[in-house]
Design a protein around this motif. Structure first.
Motif, PDB file in Angstrom:
ATOM      1  N   TYR A  52       0.702  -1.194  -0.061  1.00 23.97           N
ATOM      2  CA  TYR A  52       0.019   0.014   0.214  1.00 23.97           C
ATOM      3  C   TYR A  52       0.962   1.157  -0.136  1.00 23.97           C
ATOM      4  O   TYR A  52       1.788   1.617   0.882  1.00 23.97           O
ATOM      5  CB  TYR A  52      -0.787  -0.093   1.129  1.00 23.97           C
ATOM      6  N   TRP A  93       6.084 -10.295   4.980  1.00 28.56           N
ATOM      7  CA  TRP A  93       5.755  -9.121   5.802  1.00 28.56           C
ATOM      8  C   TRP A  93       6.777  -8.994   6.963  1.00 28.56           C
ATOM      9  O   TRP A  93       7.110  -7.560   7.152  1.00 28.56           O
ATOM     10  CB  TRP A  93       4.344  -9.805   6.542  1.00 28.56           C
ATOM     11  N   GLY A  98       6.839  -5.161   7.743  1.00 22.86           N
ATOM     12  CA  GLY A  98       5.275  -4.941   7.522  1.00 22.86           C
ATOM     13  C   GLY A  98       4.804  -4.244   6.565  1.00 22.86           C
ATOM     14  O   GLY A  98       3.534  -4.162   6.392  1.00 22.86           O
ATOM     15  N   THR A  99       5.817  -3.842   5.763  1.00 20.36           N
ATOM     16  CA  THR A  99       5.393  -2.935   4.343  1.00 20.36           C
ATOM     17  C   THR A  99       4.819  -3.828   3.225  1.00 20.36           C
ATOM     18  O   THR A  99       4.147  -3.470   2.218  1.00 20.36           O
ATOM     19  CB  THR A  99       6.445  -1.995   3.925  1.00 20.36           C
TER      20      THR A  99
ATOM     21  N   THR B 310       6.001   4.215  -6.575  1.00 19.40           N
ATOM     22  CA  THR B 310       6.884   5.314  -6.406  1.00 19.40           C
ATOM     23  C   THR B 310       8.385   5.101  -6.654  1.00 19.40           C
ATOM     24  O   THR B 310       9.185   5.754  -7.207  1.00 19.40           O
ATOM     25  CB  THR B 310       6.920   5.821  -4.813  1.00 19.40           C
ATOM     26  N   GLU B 330      11.900  -0.101  -1.544  1.00 25.07           N
ATOM     27  CA  GLU B 330      10.546  -0.572  -1.501  1.00 25.07           C
ATOM     28  C   GLU B 330       9.733  -0.340  -0.293  1.00 25.07           C
ATOM     29  O   GLU B 330       8.698   0.257  -0.241  1.00 25.07           O
ATOM     30  CB  GLU B 330      10.469  -1.862  -1.946  1.00 25.07           C
ATOM     31  N   SER B 331      10.494  -0.672   0.776  1.00 23.63           N
ATOM     32  CA  SER B 331       9.782  -0.611   2.310  1.00 23.63           C
ATOM     33  C   SER B 331       9.516   0.918   2.591  1.00 23.63           C
ATOM     34  O   SER B 331       8.663   1.288   3.465  1.00 23.63           O
ATOM     35  CB  SER B 331      10.647  -1.293   3.326  1.00 23.63           C
ATOM     36  N   GLU B 332      10.447   1.965   2.160  1.00 26.79           N
ATOM     37  CA  GLU B 332      10.159   3.192   2.348  1.00 26.79           C
ATOM     38  C   GLU B 332       8.958   3.979   1.760  1.00 26.79           C
ATOM     39  O   GLU B 332       8.359   5.094   2.145  1.00 26.79           O
ATOM     40  CB  GLU B 332      11.256   4.115   2.026  1.00 26.79           C
ATOM     41  N   THR B 333       8.407   2.970   0.753  1.00 31.84           N
ATOM     42  CA  THR B 333       7.280   3.523  -0.162  1.00 31.84           C
ATOM     43  C   THR B 333       6.105   3.154   0.220  1.00 31.84           C
ATOM     44  O   THR B 333       5.003   3.827  -0.286  1.00 31.84           O
ATOM     45  CB  THR B 333       7.422   3.169  -1.581  1.00 31.84           C
ATOM     46  N   ALA B 334       5.973   2.401   1.266  1.00 33.57           N
ATOM     47  CA  ALA B 334       4.897   1.685   1.481  1.00 33.57           C
ATOM     48  C   ALA B 334       4.390   1.836   2.949  1.00 33.57           C
ATOM     49  O   ALA B 334       5.076   2.042   3.952  1.00 33.57           O
ATOM     50  CB  ALA B 334       4.873   0.206   1.348  1.00 33.57           C
ATOM     51  N   ARG B 335       2.942   1.745   3.412  1.00 40.49           N
ATOM     52  CA  ARG B 335       2.573   1.871   4.817  1.00 40.49           C
ATOM     53  C   ARG B 335       2.755   0.467   5.390  1.00 40.49           C
ATOM     54  O   ARG B 335       2.345  -0.431   4.920  1.00 40.49           O
ATOM     55  CB  ARG B 335       1.188   2.029   4.594  1.00 40.49           C
ATOM     56  N   PRO B 336       3.248   0.538   6.604  1.00 36.03           N
ATOM     57  CA  PRO B 336       3.298  -0.656   7.431  1.00 36.03           C
ATOM     58  C   PRO B 336       1.574  -1.234   7.729  1.00 36.03           C
ATOM     59  O   PRO B 336       0.884  -0.274   8.015  1.00 36.03           O
ATOM     60  CB  PRO B 336       3.934  -0.093   8.616  1.00 36.03           C
ATOM     61  N   THR B 337       1.659  -2.555   7.566  1.00 37.43           N
ATOM     62  CA  THR B 337       0.330  -2.853   7.961  1.00 37.43           C
ATOM     63  C   THR B 337       0.207  -4.107   8.949  1.00 37.43           C
ATOM     64  O   THR B 337       1.517  -4.552   9.346  1.00 37.43           O
ATOM     65  CB  THR B 337      -0.276  -3.951   6.653  1.00 37.43           C
ATOM     66  N   PRO B 338      -0.976  -4.185   9.647  1.00 34.37           N
ATOM     67  CA  PRO B 338      -0.883  -5.226  10.957  1.00 34.37           C
ATOM     68  C   PRO B 338      -0.829  -6.582  10.160  1.00 34.37           C
ATOM     69  O   PRO B 338      -0.935  -7.102   8.764  1.00 34.37           O
ATOM     70  CB  PRO B 338      -2.466  -5.227  11.394  1.00 34.37           C
ATOM     71  N   PRO B 339      -0.452  -7.693  11.179  1.00 31.82           N
ATOM     72  CA  PRO B 339       0.081  -8.896  10.495  1.00 31.82           C
ATOM     73  C   PRO B 339      -1.043  -9.653   9.772  1.00 31.82           C
ATOM     74  O   PRO B 339      -2.271  -9.581  10.303  1.00 31.82           O
ATOM     75  CB  PRO B 339       0.302  -9.628  12.047  1.00 31.82           C
TER      76      PRO B 339
END
Lengths: 168, 348
Positions: A52, A93, A98-99, B310, B330-339
């Protein structure tokens, strides 16, 4: 115009609210390899993994799982077991802080322009209720000529078809 | 559209040559050159039995306009106007006055050289100061400033006092944005982006690359600010794409007899006297390359606008703007999500 399965360009779809979801070229190539062109090819499926985006409301599918031990495959059915795919989800994940997360499901159909069967839509509704996910789930069916997508959420469990966008 | 404004902000911070911040070295060099001139000129004029002239100084160029960028190879330069209270008739040959400046500074650094529009002081560490020598308005009958053009040994027709008003040019370049601070801010950013694009994509020697002042004039002529009217949030990506497209649209074909073919050219006409086209010295071949590279820039900007991801969009932008344009993980471009948990599934 329908997206051409022969190319390995990315595919982009639009949700009814204007948000976009992109399948990367690599993901499209991997999905294409499972398209049921041969008369005896079995159905395949797996989960969608991706991001996301934080600077926009768009999403990117940049990884998938493919059939794993424990799954059951036939010409006209695919039963995906939970364990191995869930392990892949957890690994992706965790490795991404978690991203990179679970975005939905994909499977193949031996038809050119795929439409979901009753079994498909029933199972999608069940997953929208039972799975743990962020905001919404996506469901893609890989036909022999076209990849089509649907999306639903906990509050709107009736999956709505995504509109394919042209990408050059 | 991938939202990459954050990455344009980072890029701008990296390439910007601040007028008042860390560029102490440049300011020191400018100060030292000024002091040397003031200290040594009286002796030089005395030696040549000429009236002593005490110059005044004015900042010029991108430094004065606040559109400077850091050079790729550490070749920092600073433009300095040196104004003498003497008329163009006192020194009919402008090169003589440039020779006096040269003499006052010679031996001070690695090299001092008289070039056509200026006297350049080169430093060992790659810095240089361009001194533009003027006969100032108050000494001239027509109350205009004149720039000393020409080199030692050049033909008489190239040794001229050229009507020149860099301060008026700066005013003209910015008057469009009176009352639009956000637009002016974005204008300066876009000029810097275009100049860095030029440094990354063209070999720097000679007239092969469009000059920075040319790109500045083009930006003045064709740039439209693009920002949200309520939040004032900038959209540099779209503004740059629209500028690149407008510049491409401004190329026109003219029949060149000498080459017996149509040549496409873009102009960058100075907004003040002598109103010349800054690109006039570029050859047909160089213009062709300029247009092709501008098309590549426009294509990359369009692709970045279309791109969802992005990170991918930033990669496309890095290809045209160089390594100072950051590409996020990639991890900087995305929102962290719950498990996430996916149950089994069945399909048919």
């Amino acid at each position: 115009m329908t997206p051409n399965l022969e190319s390995t360009s990315p595919l982009v779809y639009q949700l009814s609210d204007g948000r976009r979801i992109k399948l990367t070229a690599e993901v499209v190539a991997r999905l294409q390899r499972h398209a049921q062109h041969a008369p005896d090819a079995a159905e395949a499926g797996g989960v969608l993994l991706g991001r996301y985006l934080s600077d926009s409301d768009d999403l990117v599918v940049d990884d998938i799982t493919e059939p794993l031990p424990g799954d059951k495959r036939g010409r006209y059915f695919f039963h995906r077991a939970q364990k191995n795919h869930q392990q892949a989800i957890e690994q992706a994940w965790r490795a991404s802080n978690g991203t990179r997360t679970y975005l939905g499901e994909w499977h193949t159909h031996p038809e050119a322009r795929p439409t979901p069967s009753c079994i498909d839509t029933c199972d999608w509704r069940r997953k929208l209720r039972q799975d743990q996910y962020f905001e919404r789930l996506f469901f893609f069916i890989v036909g022999t000529h076209e990849v089509r997508g649907w999306s639903g959420s906990r509050n709107r469990p009736k999956p709505i078809a995504l509109e394919p966008l042209l990408v050059s | 559209m991938a939202t990459v404004q954050k990455y344009f902000d980072l890029f701008h911070d990296k390439i910007k040559l601040g007028r008042f911040d860390e560029e102490d070295t440049l300011r020191d060099k400018r100060r030292i050159v000024r002091e040397k001139l003031l200290a040594n000129l009286p002796g030089v004029f005395e030696k040549h039995k000429e009236k002593n002239l005490v110059p005044t100084f004015r900042d010029q160029g991108s430094y004065a306009m606040n559109t400077g960028i850091k050079p790729l190879e550490g070749d920092f330069d600073i433009d300095q106007g040196v104004y003498f209270e003497s008329s163009v008739t006192d020194y009919p040959d402008p090169v003589v006055l440039k020779e006096r400046v040269h003499e006052a500074l010679d031996g001070h650094t690695k090299k001092v050289e008289i070039r056509r529009p200026c006297v350049t002081v080169f430093y060992q560490d790659g810095y240089h100061v361009d001194l533009a020598v003027y006969s100032c308005a108050s000494a001239n009958a027509d109350k205009q400033d004149y720039l000393a053009m020409g080199k030692v040994g050049s033909e008489e027709k190239y040794r001229v006092w050229q009507l020149s008003d860099p301060t008026a040019l700066t005013d003209k370049l910015f008057e469009r944005f009176d009352g639009d601070d956000t637009g002016r801010k974005q204008y300066r950013r876009v000029i810097r982006f275009m100049k860095r694009w030029k440094d990354v994509n063209f070999v720097s020697s000679g007239n092969g690359a469009p000059r920075g002042i040319g790109l500045t004039v083009n930006t003045h002529d064709y740039f439209q600010p693009n920002y949200d009217a309520t939040s004032f949030k900038l959209d540099d990506l779209t503004a740059l794409r629209d500028l690149a497209q407008a510049m491409l649209d401004a190329f026109t074909s003219t029949w060149v007899f000498a080459e017996w073919k149509f040549i496409r050219r873009l102009k960058a006409q100075l907004l003040v006297t002598p109103f010349n086209d800054v690109y006039e010295k570029m050859t047909s071949k160089q213009m062709e390359t300029f247009e092709a590279k501008l098309q590549e820039l426009c294509d990359a900007l369009n692709a970045a606008i279309k791109e969802v991801d992005t990170r991918k969009a930033c990669q496309l932008l890095r290809n045209v703007f160089g390594d100072d344009f950051d590409v996020p993980e990639e991890s900087e471009t995305a929102r962290p999500t719950p498990p996430p948990v996916s149950t089994h599934s069945q399909s048919a």
